[in-house]
Design a protein around this motif. Structure first.
Motif, mmCIF file in Angstrom:
data_model
loop_
_atom_site.group_PDB
_atom_site.id
_atom_site.type_symbol
_atom_site.label_atom_id
_atom_site.label_comp_id
_atom_site.label_asym_id
_atom_site.label_seq_id
_atom_site.Cartn_x
_atom_site.Cartn_y
_atom_site.Cartn_z
ATOM 1 N N ILE A 103 -2.390 2.928 5.162
ATOM 2 C CA ILE A 103 -2.594 3.277 3.748
ATOM 3 C C ILE A 103 -1.514 2.555 2.956
ATOM 4 O O ILE A 103 -0.334 2.843 3.112
ATOM 5 C CB ILE A 103 -2.502 4.809 3.519
ATOM 6 N N GLY A 104 -1.936 1.603 2.148
ATOM 7 C CA GLY A 104 -0.962 0.713 1.516
ATOM 8 C C GLY A 104 -0.283 -0.077 2.630
ATOM 9 O O GLY A 104 -0.949 -0.615 3.499
ATOM 10 N N ASP B 180 -10.829 14.132 3.349
ATOM 11 C CA ASP B 180 -11.156 13.694 1.978
ATOM 12 C C ASP B 180 -10.211 12.585 1.504
ATOM 13 O O ASP B 180 -10.631 11.642 0.852
ATOM 14 C CB ASP B 180 -11.082 14.876 1.002
ATOM 15 N N GLU B 181 -8.932 12.710 1.870
ATOM 16 C CA GLU B 181 -7.978 11.645 1.506
ATOM 17 C C GLU B 181 -8.413 10.313 2.132
ATOM 18 O O GLU B 181 -8.359 9.263 1.479
ATOM 19 C CB GLU B 181 -6.565 12.024 2.005
ATOM 20 N N THR C 34 -7.733 1.779 -0.566
ATOM 21 C CA THR C 34 -6.323 1.969 -0.203
ATOM 22 C C THR C 34 -6.145 2.222 1.298
ATOM 23 O O THR C 34 -5.080 1.965 1.837
ATOM 24 C CB THR C 34 -5.695 3.135 -0.996
ATOM 25 N N VAL C 35 -7.182 2.758 1.945
ATOM 26 C CA VAL C 35 -7.138 2.846 3.420
ATOM 27 C C VAL C 35 -7.715 1.532 3.925
ATOM 28 O O VAL C 35 -8.909 1.279 3.825
ATOM 29 C CB VAL C 35 -7.967 4.047 3.937
ATOM 30 N N THR C 36 -6.837 0.685 4.434
ATOM 31 C CA THR C 36 -7.281 -0.674 4.742
ATOM 32 C C THR C 36 -7.568 -0.890 6.226
ATOM 33 O O THR C 36 -8.248 -1.839 6.591
ATOM 34 C CB THR C 36 -6.221 -1.691 4.281
ATOM 35 N N ILE D 67 -2.642 -5.544 10.730
ATOM 36 C CA ILE D 67 -1.586 -4.691 11.295
ATOM 37 C C ILE D 67 -2.027 -4.170 12.664
ATOM 38 O O ILE D 67 -1.247 -4.135 13.622
ATOM 39 C CB ILE D 67 -1.215 -3.548 10.308
ATOM 40 N N THR D 68 -3.303 -3.822 12.778
ATOM 41 C CA THR D 68 -3.854 -3.409 14.077
ATOM 42 C C THR D 68 -3.658 -4.534 15.096
ATOM 43 O O THR D 68 -3.218 -4.316 16.226
ATOM 44 C CB THR D 68 -5.368 -3.098 13.934
ATOM 45 N N GLN D 69 -3.991 -5.746 14.666
ATOM 46 C CA GLN D 69 -3.877 -6.906 15.558
ATOM 47 C C GLN D 69 -2.416 -7.141 15.960
ATOM 48 O O GLN D 69 -2.115 -7.373 17.145
ATOM 49 C CB GLN D 69 -4.429 -8.150 14.828
ATOM 50 N N GLU D 70 -1.525 -7.047 14.989
ATOM 51 C CA GLU D 70 -0.106 -7.283 15.268
ATOM 52 C C GLU D 70 0.429 -6.255 16.278
ATOM 53 O O GLU D 70 1.107 -6.608 17.253
ATOM 54 C CB GLU D 70 0.695 -7.195 13.957
#
Ligand code: PLP
Ligand code: COI
Length: 359
Positions: free
Chosen positions: A243-244, A284-285, A294-296, A330-333
């Motif tokens: 998130i961000g 919900d968030e 914003t949730v990337t 970021i997942t990949q890293e």
């Protein structure tokens, strides 16, 4: 421990798998297993490595009626130069100790757990696959034996370890999976046994998982038992959201498994400069964040699943795509860094990997 080793005769050894990429998960087992039993008054006795084969237990054994069972999952890896590594075996041993206490079972000392695994993996080391993404999955298990139908803790236990050469847990491999957000069934409630790695948690999850799979989803994302409002974890993984620039994951409130990959990813991400928050996260968030961009990224973490990108969430009849169903940066890293440490390609600054021998 003075482990008796009964090697399987040469002519009885199983044929090795031919293609490591076709192994799937947990379908092939090695030649040997480790066993040790606990008897009240005698303690842990007869540590033994012998042929992997069916064993007999009394039909009235406590595990068969009242589910006194706990297990662990960890992996052995071979480095390019032939060293055999375990990833944080003491952490699994400690978690199994805690699970045993919660399930009112006789806990196995941490050193015995680790020694059993080191000895068994070295004996069956030819089974550790070397193709990218493959490893040797280690399954330590503790069961309540005895022969009595009263609801009491067992007075006899068996701890055993079996080994399975594995490829990726999900048929997708390191590709995004789709999750079904479960808002009817629950996995565990606070005060229950959700934070213990006990078989009953998985039995309780099967129906929801089967229904989700029928609809084409890989696994379910569980919500909290009380309000069906907060995100908990996935069938066989903990969950993270980006998130961000922050990583956010549910805090360990007692109902989710304290994942060792989860703890490692938190430490690794912080060392890479990311801020990590462990807190309540409402579904919900997440849905609002996906809608607003914003949730990337989202990913699951687990020994079997490693780091598994999540490409979509299905919630209340709607499908929400995350990062366009692509693996995020970021997942990949984190995947690359974690697996580089696990396979000994990168120096382990955390003291996580334990070299236990050579091929
Ligand atoms: N949550 C559940 C329900 C699991 O089965 C697992 C797998 O072990 C995990 C989380 C992740 O735990 P770990 O990273 O220790 O494998
Ligand atoms: C693991 O990742 O070790 C697990 O236990 C997940 C699943 C195979 C139960």
């Amino acid at each position: 421990m003075n482990i008796t080793i009964e090697r399987v005769a040469e002519e009885e050894l199983k044929p090795l798998y031919s293609d490591p990429n076709q192994l799937g998960f947990g379908k092939v087992f090695t030649d040997h297993m480790f066993t040790i039993t606990y008897h009240k008054g005698k303690g842990w006795v007869e540590p033994k490595i012998s042929k992997y084969e069916p064993f007999q237990i009394d039909p009235a054994a406590v595990v068969l009626h009242y589910s006194q069972e706990i297990f662990e999952g960890l992996k052995a890896y071979v480095t390019d130069d032939g060293r055999i590594l375990l990833f944080r075996p003491e952490a699994n041993a400690k978690r199994m100790y805690d699970s045993a206490i919660r399930m009112c079972m006789e806990p196995l000392p941490v050193e015995m757990f680790v020694e059993a695994i080191e000895t068994l993996v070295n004996l069956d080391k030819k089974w550790i696959p070397r193709a990218p993404g493959t490893s040797l999955y280690i399954r330590p298990t503790l069961i309540g034996l005895g022969s009595a139908l009263g609801v009491h803790p067992a007075d006899e236990y068996m701890f055993y370890v079996i080994l399975s050469p594995v490829a990726a847990y999900f048929k997708e491999g390191f590709k995004p999976i789709s999750l079904y957000v479960e808002d009817t069934y629950i996995r565990a409630a606070i005060g229950g046994v959700g934070n213990a790695k006990t078989g009953g948690n998985y039995a309780a999850s099967l129906l929801a998982a089967a229904k989700a799979q029928e609809k084409g989803f890989s696994q379910v994302l569980w919500l909290d038992a009380k309000e069906r409002k907060y995100v908990e974890e996935v069938g066989a993984m903990n969950i993270f959201f980006v998130i961000g620039k922050k990583l956010v994951t549910p805090n360990l409130g007692g109902s989710i498994l304290p994942g060792i990959t989860r703890a490692s990813v938190i430490e690794l991400a912080r060392s890479l400069g990311y801020e990590v928050e462990e807190r309540l996260i409402s579904i919900d968030e997440i849905i609002d964040g996906v809608n607003q961009g914003t949730v990337t990224e989202a990913f699951g973490t687990g020994t079997a699943a490693v780091i598994s990108p999540v490409g979509s969430l299905y919630y209340k009849e709607h499908d929400y795509k995350i990062n366009n169903y692509q693996v995020g940066p970021i997942t990949q890293e984190l995947y690359t860094k974690l697996t580089d440490i696990q396979y000994g390609r990168e120096k382990d600054q955390f003291g996580w990997v334990k070299e236990i021998g050579r091929l």
